[in-house]
Scaffold this motif. Structure first.
Motif, mmCIF file in Angstrom:
data_model
loop_
_atom_site.group_PDB
_atom_site.id
_atom_site.type_symbol
_atom_site.label_atom_id
_atom_site.label_comp_id
_atom_site.label_asym_id
_atom_site.label_seq_id
_atom_site.Cartn_x
_atom_site.Cartn_y
_atom_site.Cartn_z
ATOM 1 N N ASP A 147 0.829 -1.205 0.000
ATOM 2 C CA ASP A 147 0.000 0.000 0.000
ATOM 3 C C ASP A 147 0.866 1.260 0.000
ATOM 4 O O ASP A 147 0.593 2.198 -0.735
ATOM 5 N N LEU A 148 1.921 1.279 0.803
ATOM 6 C CA LEU A 148 2.790 2.455 0.876
ATOM 7 C C LEU A 148 3.542 2.705 -0.433
ATOM 8 O O LEU A 148 3.896 3.842 -0.744
ATOM 9 N N ASN A 149 3.785 1.653 -1.200
ATOM 10 C CA ASN A 149 4.523 1.775 -2.465
ATOM 11 C C ASN A 149 3.618 1.817 -3.683
ATOM 12 O O ASN A 149 4.095 1.832 -4.812
ATOM 13 N N ARG A 150 2.310 1.844 -3.455
ATOM 14 C CA ARG A 150 1.351 1.845 -4.565
ATOM 15 C C ARG A 150 1.528 3.084 -5.439
ATOM 16 O O ARG A 150 1.685 4.198 -4.945
ATOM 17 N N THR A 151 1.511 2.873 -6.739
ATOM 18 C CA THR A 151 1.492 3.978 -7.694
ATOM 19 C C THR A 151 0.222 3.837 -8.519
ATOM 20 O O THR A 151 -0.298 2.742 -8.711
ATOM 21 N N CYS A 152 -0.270 4.946 -8.996
ATOM 22 C CA CYS A 152 -1.535 4.958 -9.721
ATOM 23 C C CYS A 152 -1.330 5.624 -11.081
ATOM 24 O O CYS A 152 -0.734 6.700 -11.163
ATOM 25 N N HIS A 207 -3.559 9.000 -10.927
ATOM 26 C CA HIS A 207 -3.334 10.067 -9.956
ATOM 27 C C HIS A 207 -1.841 10.231 -9.682
ATOM 28 O O HIS A 207 -1.168 9.274 -9.320
ATOM 29 N N ASP A 208 -1.335 11.450 -9.839
ATOM 30 C CA ASP A 208 0.075 11.730 -9.565
ATOM 31 C C ASP A 208 0.370 11.731 -8.067
ATOM 32 O O ASP A 208 1.447 11.375 -7.633
ATOM 33 N N ASP A 209 -0.593 12.141 -7.266
ATOM 34 C CA ASP A 209 -0.431 12.244 -5.815
ATOM 35 C C ASP A 209 -1.204 11.114 -5.141
ATOM 36 O O ASP A 209 -2.380 10.900 -5.435
ATOM 37 N N ARG A 210 -0.550 10.382 -4.232
ATOM 38 C CA ARG A 210 -1.211 9.267 -3.537
ATOM 39 C C ARG A 210 -2.464 9.712 -2.799
ATOM 40 O O ARG A 210 -3.420 8.960 -2.681
ATOM 41 N N SER A 211 -2.476 10.937 -2.288
ATOM 42 C CA SER A 211 -3.642 11.402 -1.527
ATOM 43 C C SER A 211 -4.863 11.588 -2.423
ATOM 44 O O SER A 211 -5.980 11.669 -1.928
ATOM 45 N N ASP A 212 -4.675 11.644 -3.738
ATOM 46 C CA ASP A 212 -5.799 11.761 -4.667
ATOM 47 C C ASP A 212 -6.339 10.400 -5.105
ATOM 48 O O ASP A 212 -7.417 10.325 -5.681
#
Length: 68
Positions: free
Chosen positions: A13-18, A21-26
């Motif tokens: 979860d901490l290393n998840r990329t999307c 979304h550029d920002d994990r909080s988004d």
């Protein structure tokens, strides 16, 4: 200092990329944030807030306390 994740699910979860979304909080698929030497559950309300947690949501391990 960033604590070592307690389990593989936390690390994932901490290393998840999307791709969307550029920002994990988004990203609604990201749940945990590193905060002041501890961890928090992300609040997906358009900001970058999180609520402190004391135990891993996946394995139940005790998590380090945050530094104020």
């Amino acid at each position: 200092m960033i604590p070592t994740p307690c389990c593989q699910r936390m690390a994932d979860d901490l290393n998840r990329t999307c791709a969307l979304h550029d920002d994990r909080s988004d990203c609604p698929d990201s749940f945990v944030a590193e905060m002041n030497g501890g961890y928090g559950l992300m609040i997906h309300d358009g900001g970058s807030s999180a609520v402190k947690i004391g135990f891993c949501p996946w394995c139940g391990a005790s998590l380090p306390s945050m530094v104020c």
